[in-house]
Motif scaffolding. Structure first.
Motif, short mmCIF file in Angstrom:
data_model
loop_
_atom_site.label_atom_id
_atom_site.label_comp_id
_atom_site.label_asym_id
_atom_site.label_seq_id
_atom_site.Cartn_x
_atom_site.Cartn_y
_atom_site.Cartn_z
N ARG A 17 0.81 -1.22 0.00
CA ARG A 17 0.00 0.00 0.00
C ARG A 17 0.84 1.27 0.00
NH1 ARG A 17 -3.86 -1.65 -2.48
NH2 ARG A 17 -5.34 -3.00 -1.47
N GLY A 18 2.11 1.19 0.45
CA GLY A 18 2.93 2.40 0.45
C GLY A 18 4.27 2.18 1.13
N PHE A 19 5.11 3.21 1.03
CA PHE A 19 6.45 3.21 1.60
C PHE A 19 6.71 4.55 2.27
CE2 PHE A 19 6.51 0.70 -2.27
CZ PHE A 19 7.16 -0.46 -1.89
N ASP A 20 7.56 4.55 3.28
CA ASP A 20 8.04 5.82 3.81
C ASP A 20 8.97 6.45 2.78
OD1 ASP A 20 6.76 5.83 6.28
OD2 ASP A 20 8.37 4.74 7.28
N PRO A 21 9.08 7.78 2.76
CA PRO A 21 10.01 8.44 1.83
C PRO A 21 11.45 7.98 2.09
CG PRO A 21 8.53 10.04 2.82
CD PRO A 21 8.32 8.74 3.55
N ALA A 22 12.29 8.06 1.07
CA ALA A 22 13.67 7.58 1.15
C ALA A 22 14.47 8.23 2.28
CB ALA A 22 14.38 7.79 -0.18
N GLU A 25 14.23 7.40 8.26
CA GLU A 25 14.91 6.23 8.84
C GLU A 25 14.31 5.92 10.19
OE1 GLU A 25 17.15 4.22 7.56
OE2 GLU A 25 17.28 5.36 5.70
N PRO A 26 13.96 4.68 10.53
CA PRO A 26 13.98 3.56 9.59
C PRO A 26 12.81 3.67 8.61
CG PRO A 26 13.04 2.84 11.65
CD PRO A 26 13.47 4.28 11.84
N ARG A 27 12.99 3.12 7.46
CA ARG A 27 12.00 3.17 6.39
C ARG A 27 11.08 1.95 6.50
NH1 ARG A 27 13.16 3.33 0.03
NH2 ARG A 27 11.17 4.23 -0.56
N PHE A 28 9.78 2.16 6.35
CA PHE A 28 8.80 1.09 6.47
C PHE A 28 8.05 0.89 5.16
CE2 PHE A 28 9.53 1.92 10.88
CZ PHE A 28 9.26 0.73 11.52
N VAL A 29 7.59 -0.35 4.95
CA VAL A 29 6.66 -0.67 3.87
C VAL A 29 5.32 -0.96 4.55
CG1 VAL A 29 7.33 -3.11 3.83
CG2 VAL A 29 6.15 -2.14 1.88
N TYR A 30 4.23 -0.46 3.97
CA TYR A 30 2.89 -0.63 4.52
C TYR A 30 2.12 -1.59 3.62
CZ TYR A 30 4.48 3.29 7.18
OH TYR A 30 5.23 4.09 8.00
N MET A 31 1.53 -2.63 4.23
CA MET A 31 0.87 -3.68 3.46
C MET A 31 -0.48 -4.02 4.05
SD MET A 31 4.19 -6.15 2.86
CE MET A 31 4.40 -6.53 4.59
N GLU A 32 -1.36 -4.56 3.18
CA GLU A 32 -2.70 -4.97 3.59
C GLU A 32 -2.89 -6.44 3.26
OE1 GLU A 32 -7.13 -4.17 1.95
OE2 GLU A 32 -5.94 -2.38 2.38
N ASP A 33 -3.32 -7.22 4.26
CA ASP A 33 -3.61 -8.64 4.06
C ASP A 33 -4.75 -8.75 3.05
OD1 ASP A 33 -4.93 -11.25 4.43
OD2 ASP A 33 -3.60 -11.49 6.16
N VAL A 34 -4.55 -9.49 1.96
CA VAL A 34 -5.57 -9.56 0.91
C VAL A 34 -6.81 -10.32 1.35
CG1 VAL A 34 -3.94 -9.25 -0.98
CG2 VAL A 34 -4.51 -11.55 -0.23
N GLU A 35 -6.71 -11.17 2.37
CA GLU A 35 -7.87 -11.93 2.83
C GLU A 35 -8.65 -11.21 3.93
OE1 GLU A 35 -6.95 -15.94 3.90
OE2 GLU A 35 -5.90 -16.31 2.01
N GLY A 37 -7.88 -7.84 5.20
CA GLY A 37 -7.87 -6.38 5.18
C GLY A 37 -7.02 -5.78 6.27
N GLU A 38 -6.43 -6.63 7.12
CA GLU A 38 -5.55 -6.14 8.20
C GLU A 38 -4.35 -5.44 7.58
OE1 GLU A 38 -2.71 -7.92 11.75
OE2 GLU A 38 -3.55 -9.28 10.27
N THR A 39 -3.97 -4.29 8.16
CA THR A 39 -2.80 -3.57 7.67
C THR A 39 -1.64 -3.75 8.64
OG1 THR A 39 -3.55 -1.52 8.73
CG2 THR A 39 -4.13 -1.84 6.42
N ILE A 40 -0.44 -3.87 8.06
CA ILE A 40 0.77 -3.99 8.87
C ILE A 40 1.83 -3.09 8.27
CG2 ILE A 40 0.26 -6.38 9.55
CD1 ILE A 40 2.54 -7.24 7.62
N SER A 41 2.85 -2.81 9.06
CA SER A 41 4.02 -2.10 8.57
C SER A 41 5.25 -2.89 9.00
CB SER A 41 4.07 -0.68 9.12
OG SER A 41 4.09 -0.68 10.52
N VAL A 42 6.22 -2.96 8.10
CA VAL A 42 7.44 -3.72 8.35
C VAL A 42 8.63 -2.85 7.95
CG1 VAL A 42 8.74 -5.80 7.77
CG2 VAL A 42 6.24 -5.88 7.84
N SER A 43 9.62 -2.77 8.83
CA SER A 43 10.83 -2.02 8.53
C SER A 43 11.55 -2.68 7.35
CB SER A 43 11.75 -1.98 9.75
OG SER A 43 13.00 -1.44 9.39
N LEU A 44 11.99 -1.88 6.40
CA LEU A 44 12.71 -2.42 5.25
C LEU A 44 14.11 -2.91 5.63
CD1 LEU A 44 11.61 0.06 2.47
CD2 LEU A 44 10.98 -2.33 2.71
N THR A 45 14.53 -2.64 6.86
CA THR A 45 15.83 -3.14 7.32
C THR A 45 15.66 -4.27 8.32
OG1 THR A 45 15.94 -1.44 9.03
CG2 THR A 45 17.02 -0.95 6.93
#
Length: 65
Positions: A17-22, A25-35, A37-45
Motif C-alpha cells: 500500500r505504500g512506503f516511507d520516503p527515502a 529512517e527507519p523506512r517502512f513498507v505498509y501492506m494490507e492482508d488480501v484476505e 484487510g488487516e494492515t501492517i508495517s514492516v521495517s525495510l531493514t
C-alpha cells in the motif's frame, strides 16, 4: 516492489500500500492482508527482510488471483 504488488510475508499474501520516503529512517513498507484487510508495517531493514530466502517475496503476475 511497487505499490499494488502482491507479496508473501509470513506465509500470507499482502498488497503493498505504500512506503516511507527515502529520507525517513527507519523506512517502512505498509501492506494490507488480501484476505482479512488487516494492515501492517514492516521495517525495510528488518532482519526477516534482508536474510536471503526468508521474509518478503514478490508474487509473480501469473500467481495473482
Amino acid at each position: 516492489m511497487d505499490i499494488g504488488d502482491i507479496v508473501i510475508y509470513g506465509g500470507k499474501r499482502f498488497s503493498v500500500r505504500g512506503f516511507d520516503p527515502a529520507g525517513v529512517e527507519p523506512r517502512f513498507v505498509y501492506m494490507e492482508d488480501v484476505e482479512t484487510g488487516e494492515t501492517i508495517s514492516v521495517s525495510l531493514t528488518a532482519p526477516s527482510l534482508v536474510t536471503p530466502g526468508s521474509g518478503l517475496r514478490l508474487v509473480a503476475d501469473k500467481d495473482r488471483s
